[in-house]
Write a protein that holds these residues in place. Structure first.
Motif, PDB file in Angstrom:
ATOM      1  N   LEU A  28       0.976  -1.039  -0.180  1.00  0.00           N
ATOM      2  CA  LEU A  28       0.271  -0.039   0.104  1.00  0.00           C
ATOM      3  C   LEU A  28       0.979   1.546   0.210  1.00  0.00           C
ATOM      4  CD1 LEU A  28      -2.908  -1.134   2.874  1.00  0.00           C
ATOM      5  CD2 LEU A  28      -3.147  -1.344   0.358  1.00  0.00           C
ATOM      6  N   PHE A  29       1.973   1.466   0.324  1.00  0.00           N
ATOM      7  CA  PHE A  29       2.501   2.547   0.864  1.00  0.00           C
ATOM      8  C   PHE A  29       4.007   2.495  -0.452  1.00  0.00           C
ATOM      9  CE2 PHE A  29       6.751   4.321   2.314  1.00  0.00           C
ATOM     10  CZ  PHE A  29       6.146   5.722   3.400  1.00  0.00           C
ATOM     11  N   ARG A  30       3.881   1.891  -1.132  1.00  0.00           N
ATOM     12  CA  ARG A  30       4.457   1.564  -1.953  1.00  0.00           C
ATOM     13  C   ARG A  30       3.957   2.668  -3.744  1.00  0.00           C
ATOM     14  NH1 ARG A  30       8.207   3.316  -0.950  1.00  0.00           N
ATOM     15  NH2 ARG A  30      10.195   2.246   0.081  1.00  0.00           N
ATOM     16  N   LYS A  31       2.538   2.324  -3.474  1.00  0.00           N
ATOM     17  CA  LYS A  31       1.330   3.024  -4.429  1.00  0.00           C
ATOM     18  C   LYS A  31       1.414   4.767  -4.158  1.00  0.00           C
ATOM     19  CE  LYS A  31      -1.951  -0.577  -4.668  1.00  0.00           C
ATOM     20  NZ  LYS A  31      -3.585  -1.141  -3.742  1.00  0.00           N
ATOM     21  N   GLU A  32       2.048   5.240  -2.950  1.00  0.00           N
ATOM     22  CA  GLU A  32       2.413   6.874  -2.697  1.00  0.00           C
ATOM     23  C   GLU A  32       3.470   6.815  -2.928  1.00  0.00           C
ATOM     24  OE1 GLU A  32      -0.768   8.596  -2.558  1.00  0.00           O
ATOM     25  OE2 GLU A  32      -2.318   7.251  -2.989  1.00  0.00           O
ATOM     26  N   HIS A  33       4.355   6.147  -1.832  1.00  0.00           N
ATOM     27  CA  HIS A  33       5.927   7.094  -1.978  1.00  0.00           C
ATOM     28  C   HIS A  33       7.017   6.112  -2.116  1.00  0.00           C
ATOM     29  CE1 HIS A  33       2.677   8.992   1.080  1.00  0.00           C
ATOM     30  NE2 HIS A  33       2.483   7.385   1.156  1.00  0.00           N
ATOM     31  N   SER A  34       8.018   7.126  -1.791  1.00  0.00           N
ATOM     32  CA  SER A  34       9.090   6.738  -2.727  1.00  0.00           C
ATOM     33  C   SER A  34      10.076   6.641  -1.227  1.00  0.00           C
ATOM     34  CB  SER A  34       9.919   6.832  -3.856  1.00  0.00           C
ATOM     35  OG  SER A  34       9.898   8.447  -3.953  1.00  0.00           O
ATOM     36  N   THR A  35       9.885   6.397  -0.342  1.00  0.00           N
ATOM     37  CA  THR A  35      10.406   6.193   0.545  1.00  0.00           C
ATOM     38  C   THR A  35      11.102   5.312   1.021  1.00  0.00           C
ATOM     39  OG1 THR A  35       9.506   7.922   1.811  1.00  0.00           O
ATOM     40  CG2 THR A  35      10.581   7.610   3.464  1.00  0.00           C
ATOM     41  N   PRO A  36      12.395   5.923   1.821  1.00  0.00           N
ATOM     42  CA  PRO A  36      13.217   4.387   1.977  1.00  0.00           C
ATOM     43  C   PRO A  36      12.341   3.260   3.210  1.00  0.00           C
ATOM     44  CG  PRO A  36      14.530   6.348   1.609  1.00  0.00           C
ATOM     45  CD  PRO A  36      13.197   6.965   1.809  1.00  0.00           C
ATOM     46  N   VAL A  37      12.561   2.138   3.408  1.00  0.00           N
ATOM     47  CA  VAL A  37      11.954   2.022   4.265  1.00  0.00           C
ATOM     48  C   VAL A  37      12.965   0.620   3.911  1.00  0.00           C
ATOM     49  CG1 VAL A  37       9.751  -0.226   5.039  1.00  0.00           C
ATOM     50  CG2 VAL A  37       9.648   1.717   3.792  1.00  0.00           C
ATOM     51  N   MET A  38      13.479   0.364   6.252  1.00  0.00           N
ATOM     52  CA  MET A  38      14.260  -0.322   6.161  1.00  0.00           C
ATOM     53  C   MET A  38      13.178  -1.851   7.222  1.00  0.00           C
ATOM     54  SD  MET A  38      17.293   0.114   9.018  1.00  0.00           S
ATOM     55  CE  MET A  38      18.767   0.701   7.872  1.00  0.00           C
ATOM     56  N   ILE A  39      13.184  -2.613   6.781  1.00  0.00           N
ATOM     57  CA  ILE A  39      12.660  -3.661   7.934  1.00  0.00           C
ATOM     58  C   ILE A  39      13.379  -3.602   9.042  1.00  0.00           C
ATOM     59  CG2 ILE A  39      12.083  -6.450   7.498  1.00  0.00           C
ATOM     60  CD1 ILE A  39      10.643  -5.841   4.881  1.00  0.00           C
ATOM     61  N   MET A  40      13.210  -4.517   9.887  1.00  0.00           N
ATOM     62  CA  MET A  40      13.284  -5.277  11.185  1.00  0.00           C
ATOM     63  C   MET A  40      12.115  -5.543  12.176  1.00  0.00           C
ATOM     64  SD  MET A  40      13.355  -2.433  14.401  1.00  0.00           S
ATOM     65  CE  MET A  40      11.849  -1.430  14.954  1.00  0.00           C
ATOM     66  N   SER A  41      13.004  -6.945  11.610  1.00  0.00           N
ATOM     67  CA  SER A  41      11.926  -8.148  11.904  1.00  0.00           C
ATOM     68  C   SER A  41      12.786  -9.133  12.538  1.00  0.00           C
ATOM     69  CB  SER A  41      11.590  -8.870  10.272  1.00  0.00           C
ATOM     70  OG  SER A  41      10.699  -9.397  10.971  1.00  0.00           O
ATOM     71  N   ALA A  42      12.332 -10.260  13.011  1.00  0.00           N
ATOM     72  CA  ALA A  42      12.795 -11.442  13.986  1.00  0.00           C
ATOM     73  C   ALA A  42      12.915 -12.667  13.235  1.00  0.00           C
ATOM     74  CB  ALA A  42      11.915 -12.294  14.734  1.00  0.00           C
ATOM     75  N   ARG A  43      11.566 -12.523  11.760  1.00  0.00           N
ATOM     76  CA  ARG A  43      11.706 -13.558  10.458  1.00  0.00           C
ATOM     77  C   ARG A  43      12.916 -12.755   9.531  1.00  0.00           C
ATOM     78  NH1 ARG A  43       5.768 -12.860   8.928  1.00  0.00           N
ATOM     79  NH2 ARG A  43       5.708 -13.655   7.472  1.00  0.00           N
ATOM     80  N   ASP A  44      13.751 -14.543   9.893  1.00  0.00           N
ATOM     81  CA  ASP A  44      15.037 -14.415   9.186  1.00  0.00           C
ATOM     82  C   ASP A  44      15.378 -15.541   7.908  1.00  0.00           C
ATOM     83  OD1 ASP A  44      15.059 -16.564  10.150  1.00  0.00           O
ATOM     84  OD2 ASP A  44      17.091 -15.678  11.696  1.00  0.00           O
TER      85      ASP A  44
END
Length: 235
Positions: A67-83
């Motif tokens: 949903l976010f990428r449909k409107e924004h090109s802001t960098p996204v950094m995922i932090m997750s325990a799913r590795d």
């Protein structure tokens, strides 16, 4: 470092810990516990970086990215325990630019955020340059791609991969070469290159299954064709 960071994390203690280290770096942070709240905030405020957990109540991190990428090109950094490899590839494929696995050192995490934002700020300070291919124009200062007058939304890493390709037209590039040049690492998960090539094809090719701009050269990698033949049928 002056920057605005949106942190989406439902574990309040972790969100506050990350925020504390980023504030020490001079950044301003906004904390959200749900993706729905973050999407609403992103409509009214522009951020330099989004820090995203995947396991969220309601809309999860993957759906947020879509949903976010449909409107924004802001960098996204995922932090997750799913590795798992599948989670990392899915995160990058849905529009994330970096993937950090938990647990992590808050100091190291803050340093990675600082380096990521610095790259973006340095890029924006260099002065506007454009590269044209076909109906597309790549604006290198603002990291914007347009087809005619219509904007094509790219994540930061999508932009970096495309920018590298357009500056090496007609040259077969191995995934190792692309990864080293774009990710600035000599080693890592090379499957990320294929993920981003696939995403770019979906955005710039009229027929992604028969790409004309980003061609696969068997045994050699990928080749960018700025002026592909109209009847080309590359795969």
């Amino acid at each position: 470092m002056k920057a605005d960071v949106l942190i989406i994390e439902d574990v309040r203690e972790l969100a506050e810990l990350v925020s504390m280290y980023l504030v020490r770096e001079g950044m301003d942070t906004v904390l959200c516990e749900t993706a729905e709240e973050a999407l609403n905030i992103a409509k009214t405020k522009q951020f330099d970086l989004v820090v995203l957990d995947l396991n969220l109540p309601g809309i999860d991190g993957f759906e947020f990215l879509t949903l976010f990428r449909k409107e924004h090109s802001t960098p996204v950094m995922i932090m997750s325990a799913r590795d798992s490899d599948e989670d990392i590839i899915a995160g990058l494929g849905n529009g994330a630019d970096e993937f950090v696995t938990k647990p992590f050192s808050p100091r190291v995490f803050a340093a990675r955020v600082r380096a990521m934002i610095r790259r973006e700020q340095n890029s924006a300070a260099e002065g506007e340059r454009t590269v044209r291919f076909g109906d597309f124009t790549l604006y290198e200062t603002t990291c914007i791609l347009k087809k005619g007058a219509e904007r094509v939304y790219l994540s930061v890493k999508e932009y970096e991969v495309l920018d590298y390709l357009v500056h090496n037209p007609g040259v077969p590039l191995q995934p190792e070469t692309i990864y080293k040049s774009v990710w600035k690492n000599a080693y890592g998960d090379l499957s990320a290159v294929a993920v981003y090539i696939q995403r770019l094809r979906k955005k710039i090719e009229s027929n992604p299954s028969a790409p004309k701009y980003i061609e696969t050269v068997f045994g050699m990698g990928y080749r960018f064709n700025p002026e592909p033949a109209a009847d080309a049928d590359n795969k």
